[in-house]
Scaffold this motif. Sequence first.
Motif, short mmCIF file in Angstrom:
data_model
loop_
_atom_site.label_atom_id
_atom_site.label_comp_id
_atom_site.label_asym_id
_atom_site.label_seq_id
_atom_site.Cartn_x
_atom_site.Cartn_y
_atom_site.Cartn_z
N ILE A 307 -11.89 2.69 23.98
CA ILE A 307 -13.23 2.57 23.38
C ILE A 307 -13.40 3.73 22.42
N SER A 308 -13.71 3.40 21.16
CA SER A 308 -14.00 4.42 20.15
C SER A 308 -15.43 4.25 19.67
N VAL A 309 -16.09 5.37 19.44
CA VAL A 309 -17.43 5.34 18.86
C VAL A 309 -17.43 6.25 17.64
N LEU A 310 -17.87 5.70 16.53
CA LEU A 310 -18.02 6.47 15.28
C LEU A 310 -19.50 6.60 14.98
N LYS A 311 -19.93 7.84 14.76
CA LYS A 311 -21.33 8.06 14.40
C LYS A 311 -21.50 7.76 12.91
#
Lengths: 333, 333
Positions: A307-311
């Motif tokens: 799981i990757s999250v980019l702001k």
Amino acid sequence: MKKLINDPKNVVTEAVGGFAIAHSDIVRAELDPVFVVRSDAPRAGKVGIVSGGGSGHEPLHAGFVGYGMLDAAVPGPVFTSPTPDPIVAATKAVDGGAGVLHIVKNYTGDVLNFETAADLAAADGIEVASVIVDDDVAVKDSLYTAGRRGVAGTVLVEKIAGAAAERGDDLAAVAAIATKVNSRVRTMGVALTACVVPHAGEPSFTLADDEIEIGIGIHGEPGRERIKLEPADAIVARLLGAVLDDMPFAAGEDALLLVNGMGGTPQVELYIVYRRAAEILAERGVTVARSLVGNFTTSLEMQGVSISVLKLDDELTALWDAPVQTAALRWGR
Amino acid sequence: MKKLINDPKNVVTEAVGGFAIAHSDIVRAELDPVFVVRSDAPRAGKVGIVSGGGSGHEPLHAGFVGYGMLDAAVPGPVFTSPTPDPIVAATKAVDGGAGVLHIVKNYTGDVLNFETAADLAAADGIEVASVIVDDDVAVKDSLYTAGRRGVAGTVLVEKIAGAAAERGDDLAAVAAIATKVNSRVRTMGVALTACVVPHAGEPSFTLADDEIEIGIGIHGEPGRERIKLEPADAIVARLLGAVLDDMPFAAGEDALLLVNGMGGTPQVELYIVYRRAAEILAERGVTVARSLVGNFTTSLEMQGVSISVLKLDDELTALWDAPVQTAALRWGR
């Protein structure tokens, strides 16, 4: 080992050869040394972008060569860095006079070989900048890496930097965008099964029938802990919790949520993971403004997910939305 | 069984729920009864296209809902036909007054339930046509099917019929195009490993460490023969040989070559298979005019591949090239 291969020694060249035929509208391949390059390279006046690394993570990187993303990809042997030689050749092939950006995942071998290649290209008069991707929050400093590892967030760096280069940004600006994306993306993964490197013939590690590895690396490197299998929602809470602990969001901020399959994970499972991850972000007041679900940074046939999250901000969202035409990511054309 | 799931009973609804959030720009999901539909459905005056079948083959079918392809997809339980009820609901949801085409893979349960649904929809005044897809050359008549099975060629039927509906063809014309594609596409697959249906918890069949199943079905149904593992090139010769025996090509004819992963196959292997298949076609004087390589019709985490060949003509090529915007297939917009 059961694989659809011929001689393990020829896995990369045969796969690259097939890839180049299947996508001859977008790329061509060089086989001595091995790299994949946009069929219209070099583009005069455009910053070239080159990435690469060990094979076995497909579609990373060759699947992202094309309009609006990479200009060339350099695949090493499976799970092994390419040597400087093909990196130099790829760099020369995409140099349109505006310089070349190297996007490098943070593994010791990749970093050293891209550095050497950058020096050699510079000696030939090509301006090269480099950005190291290190988005994996799971572990710091290991046998493979000083600092954090570069994993699935690399895809987001490549897409957004590629869009900046395509719109005409200069080398410093493209490098700054890539650095910005890297600074705003975090990832953590889990493995349910190991994978078998063709020339090794054996799994690189073993997990019991009821065990999973939290924080797995994309080469099967150890993660944070080995635990008993849990329901998907509990695993998602662990992975996304670690990501958000490392990069807190304020309510109202926008996120790009990437749920990345490790190669052998059924698509229904990816969407079950995505569903809970999106719920957790919503519970925290974070807006999932963009999503990507699928196999983008894999470990051969490994079952698992990251799981990757980019702001996001307006600039990154606009560059994400810009047209892209590669084998593995395409929209707007 | 190690899977990223919660309760096996909720696999389909949770996956569909996640899918609908991730792709809310393209689709919406109904959960009672379960189906996925284009967010702009119904489109007045446009022929609607509905497909469906057991889950576990993703992205088939929900991943192909969107502009230029399907209007709705009806996922049943894993490897189990949807009942008539959601098929009727999906048919009504996409009826824009120009009738609805059902694209049905040739399995006894699917055929019966789509027939019943078509009758019920017709009773409500909706004109329904049906096309059965039976592209698998491996076996004829089995426990699961009268005649041949429908497998990865379904994706090509859905894409090309979808393009015909999008350009405004009437129901008879869209059905005729779908029938034409089915008559010109052939497929055969191989399994290296079995897969585990979540509610069963055990593999549906077993293969020894050195065995593969030639002619596998997408639910793990038996194929033509179980043999010792061979080099990829030899396996490709078997699969493509069977396809071309069933549908000979004259030198100079055009083909679309689809190399489809069964879900757990590393991408390098798909391109090694593609490479040899393209070589064999070239050796026979066939032009590989279009290609598609990836996981499109899967069997959960099964490792294996199928090869499909579609005999192209100018009409089919133009419809293939027409814009499409779905979760799993996108170009031109």
